[in-house]
Design a protein around this motif. Structure first.
Motif, PDB file in Angstrom:
ATOM      1  N   GLU A 136      -5.110 -12.898   3.105  1.00  0.00           N
ATOM      2  CA  GLU A 136      -6.064 -12.674   2.026  1.00  0.00           C
ATOM      3  C   GLU A 136      -6.176 -11.167   1.804  1.00  0.00           C
ATOM      4  OE1 GLU A 136      -9.659 -14.534   3.269  1.00  0.00           O
ATOM      5  OE2 GLU A 136      -8.887 -16.578   2.977  1.00  0.00           O
ATOM      6  N   PRO A 137      -6.625 -10.733   0.617  1.00  0.00           N
ATOM      7  CA  PRO A 137      -6.719  -9.291   0.367  1.00  0.00           C
ATOM      8  C   PRO A 137      -7.471  -8.538   1.458  1.00  0.00           C
ATOM      9  CG  PRO A 137      -7.009 -10.468  -1.681  1.00  0.00           C
ATOM     10  CD  PRO A 137      -6.942 -11.512  -0.591  1.00  0.00           C
ATOM     11  N   ALA A 138      -8.539  -9.133   2.006  1.00  0.00           N
ATOM     12  CA  ALA A 138      -9.319  -8.449   3.044  1.00  0.00           C
ATOM     13  C   ALA A 138      -8.483  -8.152   4.284  1.00  0.00           C
ATOM     14  CB  ALA A 138     -10.538  -9.290   3.421  1.00  0.00           C
ATOM     15  N   ASP A 139      -7.491  -9.002   4.582  1.00  0.00           N
ATOM     16  CA  ASP A 139      -6.625  -8.773   5.746  1.00  0.00           C
ATOM     17  C   ASP A 139      -5.794  -7.510   5.588  1.00  0.00           C
ATOM     18  OD1 ASP A 139      -7.417 -11.235   6.908  1.00  0.00           O
ATOM     19  OD2 ASP A 139      -5.902 -12.308   5.730  1.00  0.00           O
ATOM     20  N   LEU A 140      -5.565  -7.117   4.339  1.00  0.00           N
ATOM     21  CA  LEU A 140      -4.602  -6.057   4.052  1.00  0.00           C
ATOM     22  C   LEU A 140      -5.259  -4.701   3.815  1.00  0.00           C
ATOM     23  CD1 LEU A 140      -2.488  -8.278   1.661  1.00  0.00           C
ATOM     24  CD2 LEU A 140      -1.833  -7.562   3.968  1.00  0.00           C
ATOM     25  N   ALA A 141      -6.580  -4.644   3.962  1.00  0.00           N
ATOM     26  CA  ALA A 141      -7.287  -3.375   3.776  1.00  0.00           C
ATOM     27  C   ALA A 141      -6.787  -2.353   4.793  1.00  0.00           C
ATOM     28  CB  ALA A 141      -8.793  -3.587   3.933  1.00  0.00           C
ATOM     29  N   GLY A 142      -6.537  -1.143   4.318  1.00  0.00           N
ATOM     30  CA  GLY A 142      -6.114  -0.066   5.202  1.00  0.00           C
ATOM     31  C   GLY A 142      -4.614   0.043   5.404  1.00  0.00           C
ATOM     32  N   LEU A 143      -3.841  -0.938   4.941  1.00  0.00           N
ATOM     33  CA  LEU A 143      -2.395  -0.850   5.071  1.00  0.00           C
ATOM     34  C   LEU A 143      -1.821   0.067   3.983  1.00  0.00           C
ATOM     35  CD1 LEU A 143      -1.349  -4.521   5.874  1.00  0.00           C
ATOM     36  CD2 LEU A 143      -1.836  -2.652   7.443  1.00  0.00           C
ATOM     37  N   ARG A 144      -0.655   0.615   4.273  1.00  0.00           N
ATOM     38  CA  ARG A 144      -0.002   1.547   3.345  1.00  0.00           C
ATOM     39  C   ARG A 144       0.947   0.751   2.448  1.00  0.00           C
ATOM     40  NH1 ARG A 144      -0.227   6.896   4.751  1.00  0.00           N
ATOM     41  NH2 ARG A 144       1.935   7.354   4.159  1.00  0.00           N
ATOM     42  N   TRP A 145       0.586   0.672   1.166  1.00  0.00           N
ATOM     43  CA  TRP A 145       1.320  -0.158   0.216  1.00  0.00           C
ATOM     44  C   TRP A 145       2.447   0.600  -0.444  1.00  0.00           C
ATOM     45  CZ3 TRP A 145       0.988  -5.267  -1.027  1.00  0.00           C
ATOM     46  CH2 TRP A 145      -0.080  -5.976  -0.458  1.00  0.00           C
ATOM     47  N   MET A 146       3.487  -0.134  -0.815  1.00  0.00           N
ATOM     48  CA  MET A 146       4.486   0.383  -1.731  1.00  0.00           C
ATOM     49  C   MET A 146       4.380  -0.431  -3.009  1.00  0.00           C
ATOM     50  SD  MET A 146       7.975  -0.972   0.092  1.00  0.00           S
ATOM     51  CE  MET A 146       7.526  -0.305   1.697  1.00  0.00           C
ATOM     52  N   CYS A 147       4.578   0.224  -4.121  1.00  0.00           N
ATOM     53  CA  CYS A 147       4.439  -0.451  -5.415  1.00  0.00           C
ATOM     54  C   CYS A 147       5.229   0.318  -6.453  1.00  0.00           C
ATOM     55  CB  CYS A 147       2.970  -0.541  -5.822  1.00  0.00           C
ATOM     56  SG  CYS A 147       2.210   1.062  -6.128  1.00  0.00           S
ATOM     57  N   GLN A 148       5.319  -0.257  -7.639  1.00  0.00           N
ATOM     58  CA  GLN A 148       6.019   0.414  -8.719  1.00  0.00           C
ATOM     59  C   GLN A 148       5.176   1.559  -9.281  1.00  0.00           C
ATOM     60  OE1 GLN A 148       7.111  -2.804 -11.368  1.00  0.00           O
ATOM     61  NE2 GLN A 148       9.008  -3.165 -10.237  1.00  0.00           N
ATOM     62  N   SER A 149       5.736   2.293 -10.210  1.00  0.00           N
ATOM     63  CA  SER A 149       5.094   3.498 -10.718  1.00  0.00           C
ATOM     64  C   SER A 149       3.805   3.186 -11.463  1.00  0.00           C
ATOM     65  CB  SER A 149       6.048   4.236 -11.664  1.00  0.00           C
ATOM     66  OG  SER A 149       7.239   4.568 -10.995  1.00  0.00           O
ATOM     67  N   GLU A 150       2.898   4.150 -11.434  1.00  0.00           N
ATOM     68  CA  GLU A 150       1.644   4.016 -12.171  1.00  0.00           C
ATOM     69  C   GLU A 150       1.923   3.807 -13.648  1.00  0.00           C
ATOM     70  OE1 GLU A 150      -2.632   6.383 -12.628  1.00  0.00           O
ATOM     71  OE2 GLU A 150      -1.022   7.196 -11.392  1.00  0.00           O
TER      72      GLU A 150
END
Length: 297
Positions: A188-202
């Motif tokens: 769930e989103p709450a599990d992922l708080a604080g992790l370093r995400w990779m994503c596409q460009s702003e």
């Protein structure tokens, strides 16, 4: 009578803002576009382009003529559609645009199907992001495009376009196997708080979706890695770096030391085909839509 090719060149400059941009879209050199407009100036005995710094600006007369040219080009397209419809065969050139994962995960089978079923159809493919693709179809630079939007990040579609739903593409969390969260049945989103995400460009739809999803859960995601290509994201994940949300379409083989974990609620994006309404009767368009539906099933 005014030359249609010269009107098309002027309309492209008015639409895209510069001679260079118009040349790129039309497949000409900037010099060729400038020559077309110079000939149009001689035909009309009117100044159409004026120097402005290092670039040019369209005069009021040019803007008026470009608007009329847009109407003429629309009528020409309608005539071409009517002729092709009368012949009843999917022929001529069909310019298709698609975002990267659909170009990889959907379009190969579509292009192969069109080549098999409609060998007289010359299909050209351009990789292009959804917002730009819709605008390119509306301007007539593309005949058809595959686009997508997320459930909380709809894609604006110009009123001049029709669209057909293709499929719903679910996304999962990809996380290094070394992370304890990788062994959970779902996240769930709450599990992922604080992790370093990779994503596409702003500014991309995927970026906006990720930010809105976590903001809705009261979480500020740490967007540490701005990476557009999913295979580059795989390379980082395989080294234990970051966490990513990657759709299933066109995902390909996941590295052995990376785990795929469903996210709840399930994130998904809807894929659409879009085309100009006045081209809806064109056999090439209907043929492409039929094959897309076959492949999507």
């Amino acid at each position: 009578m005014l030359d249609l090719g010269r009107l098309k060149a002027l309309h492209a400059v008015a639409t895209h803002g510069t001679v260079g941009a118009a040349a790129e879209v039309l497949g000409y050199t900037p010099s060729a576009v400038s020559q077309q407009i110079a000939k149009l100036e001689r035909e009309t005995h009117t100044t159409l382009l004026e120097r402005q710094g290092r670039g040019v600006r369209l005069t009021d007369a040019a803007l008026l003529l470009a608007e009329t040219a847009g109407q003429v080009l629309k009528l020409v397209e309608e005539a071409e559609v009517a002729l092709e419809e009368q012949r009843g065969a999917a022929i001529g050139r069909l310019c298709v645009g698609s975002f990267a994962t659909a170009a990889r995960g959907l379009l190969p089978d579509v292009l192969a199907g069109l080549a098999d079923q409609h060998p007289a159809l010359d299909v050209r493919l351009t990789e292009i992001d959804p917002p730009e693709a819709g605008e390119a179809v509306a301007r007539g630079e593309l005949d058809l495009a595959i686009v997508h939007d997320w459930e909380n990040t709809p894609l604006p579609v110009p009123d001049s376009l029709s669209r057909m739903p293709i499929l719903r593409d679910v996304a999962d969390v990809l996380i290094p196997a070394s992370n304890p969260l990788s062994h959970k049945e779902f996240l769930e989103p709450a599990d992922l708080a604080g992790l370093r995400w990779m994503c596409q460009s702003e500014g991309s739809i995927c970026f906006d979706w990720l930010v809105r999803t976590f903001h809705a859960a009261g979480i500020e995601p740490e967007l540490a890695y701005r990476v557009n290509e999913y295979h580059t994201q795989y390379a980082l994940l395989a080294k234990g770096i970051g966490v990513a949300l990657i759709p299933r379409l066109g995902r390909g083989e996941v590295p052995d030391n990376v785990r795929v974990v469903p996210l709840r609620p399930t994130p998904a994006r809807q894929l659409y085909a879009v085309w100009r309404k006045q081209a809806s009767r064109r056999p090439a368009i209907t043929a492409a839509l039929d094959v897309i539906k076959q492949v999507a099933r």
